[in-house]
Motif scaffolding. Structure first.
Motif, PDB file in Angstrom:
ATOM      1  N   ASP A  96     -14.740  62.333 -11.081  1.00  0.00           N
ATOM      2  CA  ASP A  96     -15.225  62.342 -12.463  1.00  0.00           C
ATOM      3  C   ASP A  96     -15.736  60.963 -12.876  1.00  0.00           C
ATOM      4  O   ASP A  96     -16.754  60.845 -13.566  1.00  0.00           O
ATOM      5  CB  ASP A  96     -14.102  62.766 -13.417  1.00  0.00           C
ATOM      6  N   MET A  97     -15.008  59.927 -12.479  1.00  0.00           N
ATOM      7  CA  MET A  97     -15.432  58.567 -12.825  1.00  0.00           C
ATOM      8  C   MET A  97     -16.773  58.236 -12.171  1.00  0.00           C
ATOM      9  O   MET A  97     -17.685  57.704 -12.819  1.00  0.00           O
ATOM     10  CB  MET A  97     -14.368  57.558 -12.372  1.00  0.00           C
ATOM     11  N   LEU A  98     -16.898  58.526 -10.895  1.00  0.00           N
ATOM     12  CA  LEU A  98     -18.123  58.167 -10.168  1.00  0.00           C
ATOM     13  C   LEU A  98     -19.339  58.929 -10.674  1.00  0.00           C
ATOM     14  O   LEU A  98     -20.463  58.409 -10.637  1.00  0.00           O
ATOM     15  CB  LEU A  98     -17.953  58.420  -8.672  1.00  0.00           C
ATOM     16  N   ILE A 129     -23.124  50.664  -8.613  1.00  0.00           N
ATOM     17  CA  ILE A 129     -21.821  50.843  -7.944  1.00  0.00           C
ATOM     18  C   ILE A 129     -21.980  51.565  -6.615  1.00  0.00           C
ATOM     19  O   ILE A 129     -21.446  51.148  -5.580  1.00  0.00           O
ATOM     20  CB  ILE A 129     -20.841  51.629  -8.841  1.00  0.00           C
ATOM     21  N   MET A 130     -22.713  52.663  -6.618  1.00  0.00           N
ATOM     22  CA  MET A 130     -22.750  53.547  -5.451  1.00  0.00           C
ATOM     23  C   MET A 130     -23.190  52.843  -4.166  1.00  0.00           C
ATOM     24  O   MET A 130     -22.536  52.978  -3.123  1.00  0.00           O
ATOM     25  CB  MET A 130     -23.651  54.750  -5.740  1.00  0.00           C
ATOM     26  N   LEU A 140     -13.864  48.426  -9.619  1.00  0.00           N
ATOM     27  CA  LEU A 140     -14.730  48.729  -8.473  1.00  0.00           C
ATOM     28  C   LEU A 140     -15.665  47.561  -8.167  1.00  0.00           C
ATOM     29  O   LEU A 140     -15.858  47.202  -7.000  1.00  0.00           O
ATOM     30  CB  LEU A 140     -15.547  49.990  -8.740  1.00  0.00           C
ATOM     31  N   PHE A 141     -16.253  46.965  -9.192  1.00  0.00           N
ATOM     32  CA  PHE A 141     -17.127  45.818  -8.953  1.00  0.00           C
ATOM     33  C   PHE A 141     -16.369  44.714  -8.221  1.00  0.00           C
ATOM     34  O   PHE A 141     -16.901  44.071  -7.311  1.00  0.00           O
ATOM     35  CB  PHE A 141     -17.682  45.282 -10.278  1.00  0.00           C
ATOM     36  N   HIS A 142     -15.117  44.490  -8.599  1.00  0.00           N
ATOM     37  CA  HIS A 142     -14.336  43.418  -7.992  1.00  0.00           C
ATOM     38  C   HIS A 142     -13.986  43.721  -6.538  1.00  0.00           C
ATOM     39  O   HIS A 142     -14.241  42.917  -5.635  1.00  0.00           O
ATOM     40  CB  HIS A 142     -13.054  43.197  -8.798  1.00  0.00           C
ATOM     41  N   GLU A 143     -13.395  44.885  -6.294  1.00  0.00           N
ATOM     42  CA  GLU A 143     -12.952  45.205  -4.934  1.00  0.00           C
ATOM     43  C   GLU A 143     -14.128  45.453  -3.995  1.00  0.00           C
ATOM     44  O   GLU A 143     -14.090  45.073  -2.818  1.00  0.00           O
ATOM     45  CB  GLU A 143     -12.006  46.404  -4.944  1.00  0.00           C
ATOM     46  N   LEU A 144     -15.179  46.085  -4.495  1.00  0.00           N
ATOM     47  CA  LEU A 144     -16.355  46.306  -3.644  1.00  0.00           C
ATOM     48  C   LEU A 144     -17.088  45.000  -3.374  1.00  0.00           C
ATOM     49  O   LEU A 144     -17.744  44.853  -2.334  1.00  0.00           O
ATOM     50  CB  LEU A 144     -17.285  47.336  -4.281  1.00  0.00           C
ATOM     51  N   ALA A 145     -16.980  44.032  -4.285  1.00  0.00           N
ATOM     52  CA  ALA A 145     -17.543  42.706  -4.010  1.00  0.00           C
ATOM     53  C   ALA A 145     -16.833  42.063  -2.827  1.00  0.00           C
ATOM     54  O   ALA A 145     -17.457  41.392  -1.998  1.00  0.00           O
ATOM     55  CB  ALA A 145     -17.426  41.806  -5.241  1.00  0.00           C
ATOM     56  N   HIS A 146     -15.519  42.270  -2.721  1.00  0.00           N
ATOM     57  CA  HIS A 146     -14.779  41.753  -1.568  1.00  0.00           C
ATOM     58  C   HIS A 146     -15.265  42.404  -0.277  1.00  0.00           C
ATOM     59  O   HIS A 146     -15.479  41.728   0.733  1.00  0.00           O
ATOM     60  CB  HIS A 146     -13.289  42.017  -1.740  1.00  0.00           C
ATOM     61  N   ALA A 147     -15.429  43.715  -0.325  1.00  0.00           N
ATOM     62  CA  ALA A 147     -15.905  44.425   0.862  1.00  0.00           C
ATOM     63  C   ALA A 147     -17.314  43.971   1.235  1.00  0.00           C
ATOM     64  O   ALA A 147     -17.630  43.736   2.410  1.00  0.00           O
ATOM     65  CB  ALA A 147     -15.884  45.931   0.604  1.00  0.00           C
TER      66      ALA A 147
END
Length: 441
Positions: free
Chosen positions: A109-111, A120-121, A219-226
């Motif tokens: 639902d969030m995505l 984000i995607m 998500l922006f934070h953790e996906l930035a790490h990835a």
């Protein structure tokens, strides 16, 4: 909560950019081993969200593989990038692992919500899996599994959902008590916090719309790490093999994005600020006893002055280069997509019993710090690096965004809750605890 394993439970890594071959512990949790009270992986029973996923047989095993020795190979689990550099909802859901069924629909639902930023995607291309578990508190990313681990406190809407989440105080809160100041941060819109109502300890429920902005920030934070570690210019060099991802990571020739960006004038160098962050977020005292004694005497105003001299947007940026990268990306994207500002403030700790929010007086504070002349070029460089699949038009739009940022706002040196509205001087009688803003994830 704001930590990074690049997040929570543990990280045992050796990064050339952060101390040569010495292992670094990005979360303050134990290195390669742990113990029953500080596990190095989610302990709740995990299951794949989509039973028909082509990765169903390996997902749980690989997300639990968080040490160098048990990391899964690319033959066992590839990156989403290898399947689709432009990930779809199905691509992402096929990589989801959860502890509780409600997390599946809530994540989807969030995505799929219209308010979820479209940037984000594509960032999901840099992960192998997504884990949402009742005992992941706070969130993190580890390059040994190539997965992000998300705190479900950002996802719940109902009392039934929040009842499944483990209630545990962040262990890092104790580290702050040795100092005379609190280093805080919060996102605000129209002089009001964007934090969704309710907590794990009350009976308040909330809407998806209220919870979505903070989840997007997570998500922006953790996906930035990835993205920092496993960006497409590195992943394009990888071929499927039985070599463990941890060994691929350590044997790499292509540098991390943060190593590419933070050179010369972009590098943070203040050793006292670095020592403060090691204390605050890793529980690690400076080996220089004089330095340790000195930083314990700093006031909120003095630490704020140190931050203002360099290009960091947060105290957490001094903890690890990877956090510097993620913090700049997160704040920039939240401002760009939601037009929310971020306050960074250092508060004087009141010497009274049971203080209220406005008993914590701001010694130094700024709103929209990414607009500062020292910070803006660093943030721009990070965003242009981190955005996945960005076109030339997208990058021009990013530059235009930074050109329109204006200037930071200085927060008034009054009580923390009252200062959320810089144009007002009326004191608040709020019971809000500023300790909640010292660490987000």
């Amino acid at each position: 909560m704001k930590i990074y394993q690049f997040g929570l439970l543990f990280a045992a890594l050796s990064l050339t950019a952060c101390g040569g071959g010495d292992p670094i512990n990005l979360s303050g949790k134990p290195v390669d081993g742990g113990n029953p009270t500080t596990p190095i992986e989610p302990t709740a029973e995990l299951k794949v969200a989509i039973s028909s996923s082509p990765h169903a047989s390996t997902l749980v095993k690989c997300v639990k593989a968080q040490t160098r020795a048990d990391s899964c190979s690319l033959n066992e689990l590839s990156f989403i990038y290898n399947e689709n550099p432009n990930p779809t909802i199905d691509d992402i859901m096929n990589r989801l692992v959860v502890s509780d069924d409600w997390m599946i629909n809530r994540f989807r639902d969030m995505l799929t919500d219209n308010n979820m930023p479209n940037t984000i995607m594509p960032l999901f291309q840099s992960v192998r899996a997504i884990v949402i578990s009742s005992d992941v508190r706070p969130s993190y990313f580890t390059p040994y599994s190539g997965a992000i681990y998300l705190d479900p406190d950002y996802l719940w809407l109902t009392n039934a959902e929040k009842a499944t989440i483990k209630k545990e105080d962040d262990y890092r809160a104790a580290y702050a008590k040795k100092f005379q100041f609190l280093a805080t941060e919060r996102f605000v819109f129209n002089n009001t916090t964007i934090s969704a109502p309710g907590s794990l300890s009350d009976k308040t429920e909330r809407s998806l719309g209220a919870a979505l902005p903070e989840f997007a920030g997570l998500l922006f934070h953790e996906l930035a790490h990835a993205r920092d570690i496993y960006h497409d210019s590195f992943m394009v060099t990888l071929t499927p093999s039985d070599k463990k991802l941890s060994e691929i990571y350590h044997d790499r020739d292509t540098p991390q994005m943060s190593d590419q960006v933070f050179v010369s004038t972009y590098k943070l160098t203040n050793s006292d600020m670095q020592a403060i962050s090691l204390n605050l977020y890793g529980g690690e005292e400076s080996k220089d006893k004089d330095q340790q004694a000195r930083i314990l005497t700093y006031t909120a105003a003095e630490v704020g002055s140190l931050l203002e001299r360099e290009g960091a947007n947060d105290q957490y940026a001094y903890y690890k280069t990877e956090e510097d990268f993620a913090m700049l990306f997160e704040e920039s994207m939240m401002k760009k997509h939601f037009n929310v500002d971020r306050d960074v403030a250092y508060l004087e700790v009141p010497d009274i019993t049971d203080p209220k929010c406005d008993d914590y007086i701001i010694g130094w504070g700024q709103r929209n710090r990414i607009a500062a002349s020292e910070v803006r070029p660093r943030a721009l460089a990070v965003v242009k690096k981190a955005l996945a699949n960005a076109s030339g038009t997208d990058l021009i739009e990013v530059e235009d965004f930074f050109n329109r940022l204006g200037s930071p706002t200085t927060l008034p040196l009054i009580g923390y809750c009252s200062a959320i509205n810089p144009n007002s001087r009326s004191l608040s009688n709020s019971d809000y605890d500023p300790m909640q803003d010292i660490i987000r994830y």
